[in-house]
Scaffold this motif. Sequence first.
Motif, short mmCIF file in Angstrom:
data_model
loop_
_atom_site.label_atom_id
_atom_site.label_comp_id
_atom_site.label_asym_id
_atom_site.label_seq_id
_atom_site.Cartn_x
_atom_site.Cartn_y
_atom_site.Cartn_z
N VAL A 197 0.79 -1.29 -0.01
CA VAL A 197 -0.02 -0.01 0.02
C VAL A 197 0.98 1.16 0.03
CG1 VAL A 197 -1.82 1.09 1.03
CG2 VAL A 197 -2.00 -1.34 1.23
N THR A 198 0.38 2.28 -0.89
CA THR A 198 1.12 3.55 -1.08
C THR A 198 0.93 4.35 0.29
OG1 THR A 198 -0.48 4.44 -2.36
CG2 THR A 198 1.10 3.17 -3.40
N ALA A 199 1.59 5.65 0.32
CA ALA A 199 1.69 6.41 1.44
C ALA A 199 0.33 7.16 1.61
CB ALA A 199 2.64 7.63 1.15
N GLY A 200 -0.43 7.32 0.55
CA GLY A 200 -1.80 8.24 0.84
C GLY A 200 -1.57 9.50 0.99
N ASN A 201 -1.09 10.35 -0.03
CA ASN A 201 -0.84 11.62 -0.36
C ASN A 201 -1.35 12.13 -1.59
OD1 ASN A 201 -0.15 14.41 -0.21
ND2 ASN A 201 2.00 13.78 -0.72
N ALA A 202 -2.69 12.63 -1.54
CA ALA A 202 -3.21 13.13 -2.64
C ALA A 202 -3.34 14.81 -2.58
CB ALA A 202 -4.70 12.60 -2.81
N THR A 203 -2.39 15.39 -1.87
CA THR A 203 -2.55 16.72 -2.13
C THR A 203 -1.40 17.45 -2.91
OG1 THR A 203 -0.98 16.73 -0.13
CG2 THR A 203 -3.13 16.58 0.70
N LEU A 204 -2.00 18.77 -3.14
CA LEU A 204 -0.99 19.53 -3.95
C LEU A 204 -0.36 20.71 -3.23
CD1 LEU A 204 -1.31 20.58 -7.72
CD2 LEU A 204 -1.31 22.33 -5.99
N GLN A 205 1.11 21.04 -3.43
CA GLN A 205 1.65 22.07 -2.64
C GLN A 205 2.14 23.07 -3.74
OE1 GLN A 205 2.56 18.59 -2.02
NE2 GLN A 205 1.29 18.99 -0.12
N GLU A 206 2.06 24.19 -3.52
CA GLU A 206 2.45 25.29 -4.19
C GLU A 206 3.63 26.16 -3.43
OE1 GLU A 206 0.56 29.30 -6.52
OE2 GLU A 206 -0.85 27.65 -5.55
N VAL A 207 4.57 26.68 -4.17
CA VAL A 207 5.59 27.37 -3.60
C VAL A 207 5.57 28.88 -4.01
CG1 VAL A 207 8.07 27.71 -3.68
CG2 VAL A 207 7.39 25.51 -4.09
N PHE A 208 5.90 29.62 -2.63
CA PHE A 208 5.47 31.14 -2.70
C PHE A 208 7.06 31.65 -2.27
CE2 PHE A 208 1.50 29.16 -1.93
CZ PHE A 208 0.78 30.02 -2.76
N LYS A 209 7.62 32.50 -3.19
CA LYS A 209 8.68 33.09 -2.69
C LYS A 209 8.53 34.12 -1.93
CE LYS A 209 12.80 34.98 -5.09
NZ LYS A 209 13.68 35.30 -6.30
N LEU A 210 9.45 34.24 -0.94
CA LEU A 210 9.57 35.33 0.00
C LEU A 210 10.37 36.48 -0.22
CD1 LEU A 210 9.63 33.10 3.12
CD2 LEU A 210 7.44 34.10 2.04
N SER A 211 10.19 37.88 0.26
CA SER A 211 11.15 39.02 -0.05
C SER A 211 12.40 38.66 0.34
CB SER A 211 10.36 40.10 0.84
OG SER A 211 10.39 39.87 2.22
N ASP A 212 12.73 37.68 1.44
CA ASP A 212 14.17 37.48 1.72
C ASP A 212 14.92 36.69 0.78
OD1 ASP A 212 13.23 35.13 2.48
OD2 ASP A 212 13.90 35.28 4.61
N GLY A 213 14.25 36.11 -0.12
CA GLY A 213 14.69 35.15 -1.06
C GLY A 213 14.27 33.61 -0.76
N GLY A 214 13.97 33.27 0.34
CA GLY A 214 13.52 32.20 0.63
C GLY A 214 12.01 31.95 0.17
N ALA A 215 11.65 30.99 0.63
CA ALA A 215 10.02 30.39 0.24
C ALA A 215 9.25 29.75 1.17
CB ALA A 215 10.18 29.78 -1.11
N VAL A 216 8.14 29.61 0.93
CA VAL A 216 7.37 28.46 1.64
C VAL A 216 6.65 27.74 0.93
CG1 VAL A 216 7.05 29.86 3.81
CG2 VAL A 216 5.20 30.26 1.96
N ARG A 217 6.65 26.41 0.94
CA ARG A 217 5.91 25.47 0.11
C ARG A 217 4.72 24.87 0.95
NH1 ARG A 217 6.77 19.58 -1.02
NH2 ARG A 217 6.06 19.14 -2.86
N ILE A 218 3.67 25.15 0.46
CA ILE A 218 2.31 24.73 1.54
C ILE A 218 1.26 24.13 0.66
CG2 ILE A 218 2.97 27.01 2.96
CD1 ILE A 218 0.53 28.31 1.58
N THR A 219 0.48 23.21 1.33
CA THR A 219 -0.48 22.52 0.57
C THR A 219 -1.66 23.43 0.38
OG1 THR A 219 -0.06 20.58 1.90
CG2 THR A 219 -2.16 20.65 0.95
N VAL A 220 -2.07 23.47 -0.85
CA VAL A 220 -3.15 24.49 -1.27
C VAL A 220 -4.50 23.64 -1.65
CG1 VAL A 220 -1.53 26.39 -1.80
CG2 VAL A 220 -2.06 24.97 -3.62
N ALA A 221 -4.17 22.41 -2.14
CA ALA A 221 -5.43 21.76 -2.86
C ALA A 221 -5.28 20.11 -2.35
CB ALA A 221 -5.26 22.24 -4.24
N THR A 222 -6.55 19.52 -2.98
CA THR A 222 -6.38 17.93 -3.00
C THR A 222 -6.31 17.77 -4.52
OG1 THR A 222 -7.50 16.26 -2.09
CG2 THR A 222 -8.90 18.01 -2.92
N VAL A 223 -6.04 16.37 -4.64
CA VAL A 223 -6.10 15.83 -6.19
C VAL A 223 -7.00 14.71 -6.34
CG1 VAL A 223 -4.37 14.55 -7.70
CG2 VAL A 223 -3.30 16.25 -6.19
#
Length: 399
Positions: free
Chosen positions: A324-350
């Motif tokens: 059986v597989t992991a069970g991750n049917a979510t989608l993440q999006e990457v948002f760049k930050l002003s300091d050059g870093g970024a956050v990658r957060i779950t925004v939707a389901t697949v």
Amino acid sequence: MNKKISVGLMLTIVFVSVATAIAITWSVSMRTYNSLIKDLPQRAQMYSGIAEIDEIVRAEYYGDVNQALLASSLSKGYTDGLGDKYSTYMTADEYSEYTERISGKNSTIGIVPFQDPDTGYIYVSKVFDNSAAQTAKIEKGDEITAINGEGVTASNYNEMVKQLYGDKYTNLVLTVLHKKKTSDVKIVLGYNMQSVSYDKLGTVGIIRITAFYENTALQLSEAIKALSKDNVTGLIIDLRNCSEGTVKYAANAVDVIVPVASEGRGAIALIQNSKDETVDTYTADAKSVTLPLAVLVNGGTNGPAELFACTLSDYGRADLVGSVTAGNATLQEVFKLSDGGAVRITVATVLPYKSDSYNDVGIKPDYEVEMSADELKHLYMLSTDKDPQFQKAYSLLSE
């Protein structure tokens, strides 16, 4: 015949229009304001707590405060506080490395590396033709024990293996263990990173996908073409422990194999946000691959790789073999930050082509084949005749 509008009527129309616009604007503003007000107490409490800690630390802490480390740790703590293991914070360096890797543009020495669970060394599971590694006479089964004089261990493996990827023409000195003898090898990064490798056993083609990057679909297409020219009668696609990449690139890759989605949800996948709105659709074209397929999966088959496996199963194009597989049917999006870093957060389901969501439950294979703890531990080092999941898939395509 033209009709004139009275000044009074015209003023009435203008007044009504302005009043309507104001009413609409006021309504929208009130909704926005109410939403902000609703969150304000929680935000104020959070900021107040951080400010209180900061005040105590700056007044009482014995050591020096590293501002850069403190800022990145706060950001990381925020995403960790979401309780979602797929949402992460990246520093500027980590984000730069991530974008290079996900685009598939990194240069390498031309091997598929995995960690030897017994020694911690970098185990060479494959050497690509015409690569720097092949020129340096590195072979499958060799182990890299040091890079530029620094030893590879179980604790620093992740950092050390990153040095095998980077800018073209980067020079490295590798200490290679070959048949119980070590030697130093000078090598230069210059081989395009491969997330797809392939081989052949008898008349069956074997394709391993380690991640779903921007160029994975092209590499998969080239692998299938090469194996087809070699007259294979079926394909085993190994997705075990494959978790990196994006859902979009996984959809692009599986589109190499499947035709237009004419049933189910009418697409390889629908992407739905927290309001159950469809915000994206991944479609397939008419081209397809007709060779019999078997797909290897396990508990490490996660996210993008699960969509790939589920799609082939939903189309009736492949038997799934493994666990059986992991069970991750979510989608993440990457948002760049002003300091050059970024956050990658779950925004939707697949939502896959036909199946119910596999989120939190995983995908159950058509043929469950369990492996012993020792076999799982040494999965990448197993020969095909010692791999029970591979053997089952091979038997299905050899019947």
